[in-house]
Write a protein that holds these residues in place. Structure first.
Motif, mmCIF file in Angstrom:
data_model
loop_
_atom_site.group_PDB
_atom_site.id
_atom_site.type_symbol
_atom_site.label_atom_id
_atom_site.label_comp_id
_atom_site.label_asym_id
_atom_site.label_seq_id
_atom_site.Cartn_x
_atom_site.Cartn_y
_atom_site.Cartn_z
ATOM 1 N N GLN A 73 4.458 8.437 37.701
ATOM 2 C CA GLN A 73 3.111 8.407 37.123
ATOM 3 C C GLN A 73 3.173 8.270 35.594
ATOM 4 O O GLN A 73 2.411 7.508 35.008
ATOM 5 N N MET A 74 4.081 9.011 34.966
ATOM 6 C CA MET A 74 4.204 8.957 33.519
ATOM 7 C C MET A 74 4.636 7.568 33.049
ATOM 8 O O MET A 74 4.085 7.020 32.088
ATOM 9 N N ILE A 75 5.621 7.011 33.741
ATOM 10 C CA ILE A 75 6.120 5.686 33.348
ATOM 11 C C ILE A 75 5.006 4.658 33.412
ATOM 12 O O ILE A 75 4.800 3.890 32.466
ATOM 13 N N TRP A 76 4.262 4.648 34.505
ATOM 14 C CA TRP A 76 3.230 3.634 34.663
ATOM 15 C C TRP A 76 2.013 3.896 33.779
ATOM 16 O O TRP A 76 1.203 3.000 33.566
ATOM 17 N N THR A 77 1.868 5.094 33.262
ATOM 18 C CA THR A 77 0.797 5.372 32.312
ATOM 19 C C THR A 77 1.190 4.916 30.911
ATOM 20 O O THR A 77 0.364 4.413 30.153
ATOM 21 N N VAL A 78 2.464 5.049 30.575
ATOM 22 C CA VAL A 78 2.948 4.726 29.233
ATOM 23 C C VAL A 78 3.255 3.230 29.082
ATOM 24 O O VAL A 78 3.148 2.687 27.977
ATOM 25 N N VAL A 79 3.601 2.553 30.162
ATOM 26 C CA VAL A 79 4.028 1.150 30.092
ATOM 27 C C VAL A 79 2.989 0.249 29.422
ATOM 28 O O VAL A 79 3.360 -0.556 28.555
ATOM 29 N N VAL A 81 0.800 0.817 27.112
ATOM 30 C CA VAL A 81 0.787 1.077 25.665
ATOM 31 C C VAL A 81 2.050 0.506 25.018
ATOM 32 O O VAL A 81 1.982 -0.134 23.956
ATOM 33 N N LEU A 82 3.189 0.707 25.658
ATOM 34 C CA LEU A 82 4.447 0.181 25.117
ATOM 35 C C LEU A 82 4.463 -1.342 25.107
ATOM 36 O O LEU A 82 4.969 -1.958 24.158
ATOM 37 N N ARG A 115 -4.366 -2.761 32.634
ATOM 38 C CA ARG A 115 -4.106 -1.317 32.679
ATOM 39 C C ARG A 115 -4.450 -0.711 34.039
ATOM 40 O O ARG A 115 -3.680 0.062 34.590
#
Length: 158
Positions: A73-79, A81-82, A115
């Motif tokens: 979940q964290m990875i796909w939330t941050v991707v 933005v990155l 997103r």
């Protein structure tokens, strides 16, 4: 590539969770069915230790599954933005192009459109993993001799 690895890891961990849950439920079923014998021989502590151990195994596997799911979940939330940052840095620093409002807002609009699918992807992956494991368990159950024999006896009665 990373999503494939995490999906495979989630599938393995979900299988472990279900295996330990089945073991604990089988043990509890055994205890409930033979409670008179357990009481008569004063084996309460022995069975309580077995049930506690089964529960600890289940909780450990559930904890591992939850951690991997949280990382996903964290990875796909941050991707998103990155990716946006990488595109803007590439545009300004490497390509030496000015970042005009038209380019910046257009890019942000496209990133915002992407997103939602990226935020939903981990949930879809988790649901797919659970569905696949459930299907394997149902097929394994339907292929047991007892169930297969039941199907053959009902189809021959017609």
């Amino acid at each position: 590539v990373m999503a494939t690895y995490i999906g495979h890891r989630l599938q393995t961990l979900q299988g472990d969770v279900l295996k330990f849950k089945d073991a604990r439920m089988g043990l509890l079923n055994e205890v409930l069915n033979s409670v008179k014998i357990i009481k008569y021989y004063a084996w309460e502590w022995k069975f309580m230790e077995k049930v506690s151990e089964a529960r600890e195994n289940e909780l450990d596997s559930l904890k591992s599954y939850s951690i991997v799911n949280a990382v996903l979940q964290m990875i796909w939330t941050v991707v998103p933005v990155l990716v946006a940052m990488a595109v803007f840095i590439t545009h300004t620093a490497i390509l030496q192009q000015p970042l005009t409002p038209a380019v910046g807002f257009s890019a942000l609009t496209i990133f915002n459109l992407l997103r939602f699918p990226l935020l939903v992807f981990p949930d879809i992956l988790t649901s797919f993993v659970r569905s696949r494991i459930s299907m394997k368990r149902i097929v394994a159950y339907l292929e047991t001799d007892d169930v297969r024999g039941l199907h053959n006896s009902t189809s021959n009665d017609d």
